[in-house]
Design a protein around this motif. Structure first.
Motif, mmCIF file in Angstrom:
data_model
loop_
_atom_site.group_PDB
_atom_site.id
_atom_site.type_symbol
_atom_site.label_atom_id
_atom_site.label_comp_id
_atom_site.label_asym_id
_atom_site.label_seq_id
_atom_site.Cartn_x
_atom_site.Cartn_y
_atom_site.Cartn_z
ATOM 1 N N ASP A 48 0.795 -1.273 -0.036
ATOM 2 C CA ASP A 48 -0.233 0.047 -0.068
ATOM 3 C C ASP A 48 0.740 1.328 -0.003
ATOM 4 O O ASP A 48 0.390 2.448 0.328
ATOM 5 N N HIS A 49 2.048 1.159 -0.462
ATOM 6 C CA HIS A 49 2.823 2.125 -0.629
ATOM 7 C C HIS A 49 3.933 2.289 -1.533
ATOM 8 O O HIS A 49 4.145 0.986 -1.961
ATOM 9 N N ASP A 66 0.568 6.695 -1.107
ATOM 10 C CA ASP A 66 0.107 5.989 0.201
ATOM 11 C C ASP A 66 -1.484 5.763 -0.153
ATOM 12 O O ASP A 66 -2.266 6.666 -0.202
ATOM 13 N N SER A 68 -2.961 3.341 1.668
ATOM 14 C CA SER A 68 -3.381 2.375 2.592
ATOM 15 C C SER A 68 -4.934 2.506 3.375
ATOM 16 O O SER A 68 -5.416 1.592 3.894
#
Length: 151
Positions: A48-49, A66, A68
């Motif tokens: 997630d990055h 990002d 997330s």
């Protein structure tokens, strides 16, 4: 510093839009006109990055992505030849009852040199229409990519 905000609707789901935003493979320019393959370099990526350099036309930036939060992608500029300060992009996705998604896009452009300051000033005024058109083209391309195949 220019802060530009757009609100659009799309038939793409938040998941589909995030998947396209975070696809750093060849042909990215077909979705994002300001991301030419020759500038694209993925420095790091996990679930997630990502740390990615991209750009076009002599302007590049290294972004920390990002995603997330499944309904938000934050892209923070960590280096660029013209952008600095708080520059970056934030995309927020809100699913709507009719099955569409509201997309809120906020672009911050803070020039770190003369070229960046002039470009930021232009983007915040007369160039806003160009950015809006680019976003609409991106939405159309993402919707087309995710349209079910019909015979």
């Amino acid at each position: 510093m220019a802060t530009i905000h757009f609100t659009e609707r799309t038939n793409a789901t938040p998941e589909q839009f995030v998947a396209c935003l975070t696809d750093f493979g060849p042909g990215r320019r077909q979705l994002f006109g300001n991301s030419a393959d020759e500038y694209l370099q993925v420095h790091a990526k996990d679930a997630d990055h990502a740390d990615v350099t991209e750009g076009s036309g002599g302007v590049w930036e290294r972004l920390h992505y990002d995603w997330s939060d499944p309904h938000r992608v934050v892209m923070t500029t960590v280096d660029s030849n013209i952008w600095g300060g708080r520059s970056g992009h934030t995309y927020t996705f809100t699913p709507l009852p009719d099955g569409t998604t509201q997309l809120d896009a906020v672009i911050i452009r803070e020039g770190k040199n003369l070229k960046g300051r002039v470009t930021g000033l232009l983007l915040g005024s007369v160039g806003k229409g160009l950015l809006e058109k680019a976003l609409r083209n991106t939405i159309k391309a993402i919707e087309a990519r995710n349209r079910p195949f019909r015979e």
